[in-house]
Design a protein around this motif. Structure first.
Motif, mmCIF file in Angstrom:
data_model
loop_
_atom_site.group_PDB
_atom_site.id
_atom_site.type_symbol
_atom_site.label_atom_id
_atom_site.label_comp_id
_atom_site.label_asym_id
_atom_site.label_seq_id
_atom_site.Cartn_x
_atom_site.Cartn_y
_atom_site.Cartn_z
ATOM 1 N N PRO A 34 24.385 39.552 34.321
ATOM 2 C CA PRO A 34 25.816 39.730 34.636
ATOM 3 C C PRO A 34 26.738 38.804 35.359
ATOM 4 C CG PRO A 34 24.305 41.290 35.670
ATOM 5 C CD PRO A 34 23.603 40.468 34.936
ATOM 6 N N THR A 35 27.794 38.610 35.495
ATOM 7 C CA THR A 35 28.727 37.891 36.085
ATOM 8 C C THR A 35 30.120 38.663 36.050
ATOM 9 O OG1 THR A 35 29.379 35.741 36.323
ATOM 10 C CG2 THR A 35 29.494 36.426 34.093
ATOM 11 N N LEU A 36 31.028 38.092 37.016
ATOM 12 C CA LEU A 36 32.261 38.750 37.176
ATOM 13 C C LEU A 36 33.535 38.325 35.904
ATOM 14 C CD1 LEU A 36 32.535 38.825 40.889
ATOM 15 C CD2 LEU A 36 32.006 40.606 39.451
ATOM 16 N N GLY A 37 34.215 39.237 35.721
ATOM 17 C CA GLY A 37 35.156 38.714 34.926
ATOM 18 C C GLY A 37 36.494 39.643 35.420
ATOM 19 N N LEU A 38 37.756 39.342 34.889
ATOM 20 C CA LEU A 38 38.882 39.889 35.143
ATOM 21 C C LEU A 38 39.623 40.342 33.995
ATOM 22 C CD1 LEU A 38 40.319 37.137 37.512
ATOM 23 C CD2 LEU A 38 39.309 39.217 37.981
ATOM 24 N N ALA A 39 40.154 41.482 33.941
ATOM 25 C CA ALA A 39 40.847 42.070 32.697
ATOM 26 C C ALA A 39 42.187 42.736 33.258
ATOM 27 C CB ALA A 39 40.139 43.074 32.114
ATOM 28 N N VAL A 40 42.963 42.632 32.509
ATOM 29 C CA VAL A 40 44.196 43.326 32.763
ATOM 30 C C VAL A 40 44.322 44.713 32.015
ATOM 31 C CG1 VAL A 40 46.863 43.676 32.085
ATOM 32 C CG2 VAL A 40 45.826 41.254 32.409
ATOM 33 N N ALA A 41 44.116 45.679 32.944
ATOM 34 C CA ALA A 41 43.709 46.988 32.710
ATOM 35 C C ALA A 41 43.831 48.049 33.713
ATOM 36 C CB ALA A 41 42.039 46.823 32.194
ATOM 37 N N VAL A 42 44.023 49.285 33.525
ATOM 38 C CA VAL A 42 44.100 50.139 34.708
ATOM 39 C C VAL A 42 43.003 50.377 35.440
ATOM 40 C CG1 VAL A 42 46.223 51.293 33.516
ATOM 41 C CG2 VAL A 42 44.093 52.137 33.156
ATOM 42 N N ALA A 43 42.892 50.847 36.546
ATOM 43 C CA ALA A 43 41.824 51.345 37.622
ATOM 44 C C ALA A 43 41.288 52.552 36.746
ATOM 45 C CB ALA A 43 42.257 51.662 38.650
ATOM 46 N N GLU A 44 39.911 52.602 36.886
ATOM 47 C CA GLU A 44 39.331 54.009 36.389
ATOM 48 C C GLU A 44 38.774 54.835 37.587
ATOM 49 O OE1 GLU A 44 35.952 52.993 33.935
ATOM 50 O OE2 GLU A 44 37.292 52.028 32.357
ATOM 51 N N ALA A 45 38.599 55.817 37.477
ATOM 52 C CA ALA A 45 38.313 56.838 38.754
ATOM 53 C C ALA A 45 37.408 56.427 39.598
ATOM 54 C CB ALA A 45 38.107 58.201 38.160
ATOM 55 N N THR A 46 36.178 55.787 39.247
ATOM 56 C CA THR A 46 35.252 55.116 40.193
ATOM 57 C C THR A 46 35.628 53.660 40.756
ATOM 58 O OG1 THR A 46 34.090 54.318 38.327
ATOM 59 C CG2 THR A 46 33.452 56.711 39.081
ATOM 60 N N ASP A 47 36.693 53.106 40.417
ATOM 61 C CA ASP A 47 37.023 51.751 40.916
ATOM 62 C C ASP A 47 37.217 51.971 42.586
ATOM 63 O OD1 ASP A 47 36.548 51.085 38.419
ATOM 64 O OD2 ASP A 47 38.562 50.433 38.033
ATOM 65 N N GLU A 48 37.107 50.785 43.152
ATOM 66 C CA GLU A 48 37.487 50.426 44.427
ATOM 67 C C GLU A 48 39.082 49.862 44.279
ATOM 68 O OE1 GLU A 48 36.882 47.764 48.522
ATOM 69 O OE2 GLU A 48 35.242 48.299 46.906
ATOM 70 N N VAL A 49 40.055 50.724 44.654
ATOM 71 C CA VAL A 49 41.452 50.027 44.496
ATOM 72 C C VAL A 49 42.152 49.748 45.656
ATOM 73 C CG1 VAL A 49 43.657 51.002 43.401
ATOM 74 C CG2 VAL A 49 41.336 51.623 42.344
ATOM 75 N N LYS A 50 42.853 48.612 45.369
ATOM 76 C CA LYS A 50 43.668 48.252 46.783
ATOM 77 C C LYS A 50 44.982 47.817 46.004
ATOM 78 C CE LYS A 50 40.096 45.766 49.311
ATOM 79 N NZ LYS A 50 39.755 44.465 49.581
ATOM 80 N N HIS A 51 46.139 48.088 46.526
ATOM 81 C CA HIS A 51 47.563 47.602 46.204
ATOM 82 C C HIS A 51 48.322 46.528 46.974
ATOM 83 C CE1 HIS A 51 47.512 51.497 43.843
ATOM 84 N NE2 HIS A 51 46.604 52.006 44.823
ATOM 85 N N PHE A 52 49.030 45.919 46.132
ATOM 86 C CA PHE A 52 49.514 44.744 46.698
ATOM 87 C C PHE A 52 50.826 44.860 45.936
ATOM 88 C CE2 PHE A 52 45.326 43.567 46.639
ATOM 89 C CZ PHE A 52 44.837 43.082 48.018
ATOM 90 N N ASP A 53 51.879 45.109 47.028
ATOM 91 C CA ASP A 53 53.383 45.220 46.368
ATOM 92 C C ASP A 53 53.345 46.088 45.177
ATOM 93 O OD1 ASP A 53 54.472 43.976 48.475
ATOM 94 O OD2 ASP A 53 54.129 42.122 47.604
ATOM 95 N N ASP A 54 53.686 45.699 43.731
ATOM 96 C CA ASP A 54 53.581 46.541 42.620
ATOM 97 C C ASP A 54 52.293 46.085 41.896
ATOM 98 O OD1 ASP A 54 54.218 43.521 42.027
ATOM 99 O OD2 ASP A 54 55.783 44.139 40.365
ATOM 100 N N LEU A 55 51.387 45.278 42.410
ATOM 101 C CA LEU A 55 50.360 45.088 41.686
ATOM 102 C C LEU A 55 49.119 45.885 42.007
ATOM 103 C CD1 LEU A 55 48.446 42.871 40.015
ATOM 104 C CD2 LEU A 55 48.321 41.431 42.091
ATOM 105 N N THR A 56 48.119 46.389 41.209
ATOM 106 C CA THR A 56 46.941 47.239 41.535
ATOM 107 C C THR A 56 45.951 46.251 41.236
ATOM 108 O OG1 THR A 56 48.228 49.154 40.910
ATOM 109 C CG2 THR A 56 45.797 49.511 41.032
ATOM 110 N N PHE A 57 44.935 46.589 41.999
ATOM 111 C CA PHE A 57 43.673 45.584 41.998
ATOM 112 C C PHE A 57 42.391 46.348 42.129
ATOM 113 C CE2 PHE A 57 40.450 42.704 43.441
ATOM 114 C CZ PHE A 57 40.670 41.577 42.476
#
Length: 92
Positions: A34-57
């Motif tokens: 496995p490696t890391l990838g990025l996707a434009v997608a909404v956070a799921e319930a188990t995700d670690e979430v951070k907010h930056f202005d209007d961006l959710t990461f």
């Protein structure tokens, strides 16, 4: 996972036209594991979430260990600016 201000600015501009203003760090199959990838997608319930202005990461639960010492940044290439993951250990 760390995120530079430049990466946040880049993503906010890139997602300006998108309905979803959320980026998820996920695991993907690499050549040796496995490696890391990025996707434009909404956070799921188990995700670690951070907010930056209007961006959710969000970092997916299964990606947390791989992303622990990684910094999301931008780099200038001959083709323009691109996102990079500094500190990502090769899977091989």
């Amino acid at each position: 996972m760390n995120i530079t201000n430049e990466a946040i600015d880049f993503l906010q501009t890139a997602l300006e036209e998108e309905e979803t203003k959320s980026v998820r760090v996920i695991t993907e199959a690499g050549c040796c594991g496995p490696t890391l990838g990025l996707a434009v997608a909404v956070a799921e319930a188990t995700d670690e979430v951070k907010h930056f202005d209007d961006l959710t990461f969000a970092v997916a639960k299964e990606a947390e260990a791989l992303a622990a010492n990684v910094t999301l940044d931008v780099e200038s290439t001959e083709d323009g600016m691109t996102l990079v993951l500094h500190g990502l250990q090769p899977s091989c």
